[in-house]
Design a protein around this motif. Structure first.
Motif, PDB file in Angstrom:
ATOM      1  N   SER A  37       0.853  -1.187   0.000  1.00 48.03           N
ATOM      2  CA  SER A  37       0.000   0.000   0.000  1.00 48.03           C
ATOM      3  C   SER A  37       0.889   1.237   0.000  1.00 48.03           C
ATOM      4  O   SER A  37       1.751   1.393   0.867  1.00 48.03           O
ATOM      5  CB  SER A  37      -0.882  -0.013   1.261  1.00 48.03           C
ATOM      6  N   TYR A  73      -3.258   4.397   8.785  1.00 50.69           N
ATOM      7  CA  TYR A  73      -3.975   3.696   7.713  1.00 50.69           C
ATOM      8  C   TYR A  73      -3.174   2.597   7.016  1.00 50.69           C
ATOM      9  O   TYR A  73      -3.562   2.139   5.942  1.00 50.69           O
ATOM     10  CB  TYR A  73      -4.486   4.711   6.686  1.00 50.69           C
ATOM     11  N   GLY A  74      -2.065   2.178   7.584  1.00 48.61           N
ATOM     12  CA  GLY A  74      -1.374   1.008   7.032  1.00 48.61           C
ATOM     13  C   GLY A  74      -0.645   1.235   5.721  1.00 48.61           C
ATOM     14  O   GLY A  74      -0.441   0.290   4.961  1.00 48.61           O
ATOM     15  N   ALA A 282      -6.135  -1.227  -6.148  1.00 52.93           N
ATOM     16  CA  ALA A 282      -7.089  -0.190  -5.737  1.00 52.93           C
ATOM     17  C   ALA A 282      -6.427   1.178  -5.817  1.00 52.93           C
ATOM     18  O   ALA A 282      -5.247   1.327  -5.477  1.00 52.93           O
ATOM     19  CB  ALA A 282      -7.573  -0.452  -4.308  1.00 52.93           C
ATOM     20  N   GLN A 305      -3.669   7.239  -2.697  1.00 54.14           N
ATOM     21  CA  GLN A 305      -3.305   5.906  -2.208  1.00 54.14           C
ATOM     22  C   GLN A 305      -3.500   4.888  -3.319  1.00 54.14           C
ATOM     23  O   GLN A 305      -4.520   4.895  -4.011  1.00 54.14           O
ATOM     24  CB  GLN A 305      -4.180   5.502  -1.016  1.00 54.14           C
ATOM     25  N   ASN A 307      -3.097   0.608  -3.782  1.00 54.52           N
ATOM     26  CA  ASN A 307      -2.737  -0.713  -3.253  1.00 54.52           C
ATOM     27  C   ASN A 307      -2.320  -1.596  -4.420  1.00 54.52           C
ATOM     28  O   ASN A 307      -3.011  -1.661  -5.433  1.00 54.52           O
ATOM     29  CB  ASN A 307      -3.934  -1.366  -2.541  1.00 54.52           C
TER      30      ASN A 307
HETATM   31  C1  LIG Z   1      -5.424  -0.741   0.845  1.00 59.19           C
HETATM   32  O1  LIG Z   1      -4.483  -1.234   1.761  1.00 59.19           O
HETATM   33  C2  LIG Z   1      -4.703  -0.776   3.080  1.00 59.19           C
HETATM   34  C3  LIG Z   1      -3.535  -1.233   3.929  1.00 59.19           C
HETATM   35  O2  LIG Z   1      -3.345  -2.615   3.837  1.00 59.19           O
HETATM   36  C4  LIG Z   1      -6.032  -1.315   3.598  1.00 59.19           C
HETATM   37  O3  LIG Z   1      -6.292  -0.838   4.883  1.00 59.19           O
HETATM   38  C5  LIG Z   1      -7.134  -0.831   2.657  1.00 59.19           C
HETATM   39  O4  LIG Z   1      -8.357  -1.415   3.021  1.00 59.19           O
HETATM   40  C6  LIG Z   1      -6.826  -1.185   1.207  1.00 59.19           C
HETATM   41  N1  LIG Z   1      -7.815  -0.528   0.364  1.00 59.19           N
HETATM   42  C7  LIG Z   1      -8.482  -1.175  -0.599  1.00 59.19           C
HETATM   43  C8  LIG Z   1      -9.487  -0.377  -1.315  1.00 59.19           C
HETATM   44  O5  LIG Z   1      -8.289  -2.333  -0.861  1.00 59.19           O
END
Ligand SMILES: *[C@@H]1O[C@H](CO)[C@@H](O)[C@H](O)[C@H]1NC(C)=O
Length: 434
Positions: A37, A73-74, A282, A305, A307
């Motif tokens: 991420s 938020y990781g 994402a 952001q 992912n």
């Molecule tokens: C993206 O990664 C973050 C951290 O792992 C996670 O919290 C989040 O839900 C993810 N977002 C999506 C849309 O997958």
């Protein structure tokens, strides 16, 4: 292709591997796939007296709020731009990212580029743009540019199992702003400079380039980012929000943006390689996570952001790097000769070569490297290669700081990657299926 022989050479006569200590522990295998991420955020950190960025509130307080949100938020790898005079407040409030770049300074000394990461890296480098333009906004006030680092998605930390690692070359950038003719020329030059660096330093590697591009596809004059796409990079927003098509229709974003369809200048480019695949999963503008207590924005840019999922190559993999990041002395060289007679060698041509011809069903499957200090720099002094038949070939002088490397089951050592020009300093082994 399977090598038919291995060659090692050392300026000194090959030393016997007497008295070496091998550490044999039970080591967890490095993961070969995972999630990543990332966040890109222009943090609007110019001194308040120079630029309010149209953001209300106290800039130090806002920087603390930004740093706290970084922890919440990781995000694995965060790139910031315009991280100038409120840098310390951001770093103090972020409590979760153990790996951080040291600031290059406030205005007018620093580039404003920094990285906060959950993952370790090698070879961090700051590069200043060759060209800037003050046609609109004061781009020449600070030494803007880009940064390079080789991030370990897996492995990468010495002291564990050095046999397997997955790397991605990660670039942060902040290009010249504005839309006057001279700004466009400077911005094209900036992107060309990053592209040339990638071609020279990231050949064969997966790459992530993200930051404030100051560019929009909807502007005809912003040709540079289209050039990046043409050079083999992909844009995560174009892929995930626009079905892979670049549009010339302007769609500006609010702040915070309520949609991910609109276009901002903050962009995330990526490419895969035979060693590592990056797949965007994402994309989101996450300005809603970066608000002041009263609901006001913290920056004039929407943070972005993305992912990704990543996977080690199916036909090529690699080990950790061993040795220091210096383009200087190495034990003289390592060579491989393929069955068709093609040979490869690195690390200079001096020394006495020792060659081991591989039998038809014999593979190079293991290696040991020993590093040491020379003139205050870490270099490789010794290599020993082991074949599937248990035969060995060594060169150099063993030290007490050694690492062992074993090809994954069913794979063999097909080559190696290093760094440097005339010599090889850091070395990693490349594996291919048998
Ligand atoms: C993206 O990664 C973050 C951290 O792992 C996670 O919290 C989040 O839900 C993810 N977002 C999506 C849309 O997958």
């Amino acid at each position: 292709m399977k090598p038919s022989s291995i060659t090692t050479a050392a300026a000194a006569a090959a030393a016997a591997a007497a008295g070496l200590a091998f550490a044999h522990g039970v080591l967890a295998a490095a993961p070969t796939a995972g999630d990543l991420s990332i966040l890109s955020m222009n943090v609007a950190g110019l001194p308040a007296i120079l630029n309010s960025n149209d953001v209300p509130g106290d800039k130090t307080t806002n920087a603390q709020t930004i740093g706290a949100a970084f922890s919440r938020y990781g995000f694995d790898i965060i790139h910031v731009q315009e991280d100038f005079n409120y840098h310390a407040a951001i770093y103090a409030a972020d409590t979760t990212h153990p790996y951080r770049t040291a600031t290059s300074g406030g205005v007018p000394f620093g580039s404003g580029l920094n990285t906060l990461s959950n993952l370790p890296w090698l070879d961090f480098t700051r590069v200043k743009w060759d060209r800037c333009s003050d046609a609109s906004s004061s781009d020449c006030l600070t030494p803007k540019g880009f940064t390079f680092m080789r991030v370990a998605l897996s492995g990468g930390l010495t002291g564990g199992d050095n046999s397997a690692a997955v790397y991605v070359d990660v670039y942060n950038m902040h290009t010249d702003a504005g839309t006057e003719a001279d700004d466009l020329v400077a911005r094209q030059s900036n992107i060309n400079q990053v592209a040339a660096y990638i071609a020279a330093w990231s050949a064969g590697n997966a790459v992530l380039v993200y930051g404030d591009s100051n560019s929009r596809y909807s502007r005809a004059g912003d040709t540079a980012i289209r050039g990046l796409l043409a050079s083999g990079m992909s844009d995560a927003w174009v892929e995930l929000e626009r079905g892979g098509a670049v549009s010339a229709v302007e769609t500006l974003c609010g702040n915070p943006s309520t949609t991910d369809y609109c276009e901002t200048v903050d962009k995330v480019f990526y490419r895969s390689s035979p060693l590592a695949t990056l797949t965007p999963a994402a994309f989101a503008y996450v300005g809603g996570r970066f608000l002041q207590a009263d609901g006001n924005i913290l920056s004039d840019h929407n943070p972005v952001q993305v992912n990704f999922t990543w996977a080690a190559g199916s036909a090529l993999r690699q080990s950790n790097f061993w040795g220091g990041p210096h383009g200087t002395y190495w034990l003289d060289g390592v060579g491989l000769t393929l069955a068709d007679g093609t040979s490869f060698s690195h690390g200079g041509t001096g020394g006495t070569a020792a060659t081991l011809a591989l039998g038809a069903a014999e593979y190079w499957v293991g290696a040991q490297l020993c590093q040491g200090q020379k003139s205050g720099e870490t270099r490789n002094f010794y290599i020993r290669a082991t074949t599937s038949a248990g035969r060995t070939l060594a060169a150099g002088t063993a030290t007490e700081d050694c690492a062992t490397f074993a090809a994954p089951a069913g794979w063999h050592i097909a080559g190696y990657v290093g760094q440097g020009g005339d010599e090889v300093d850091q070395l990693a082994f490349v594996y291919a299926p048998r």
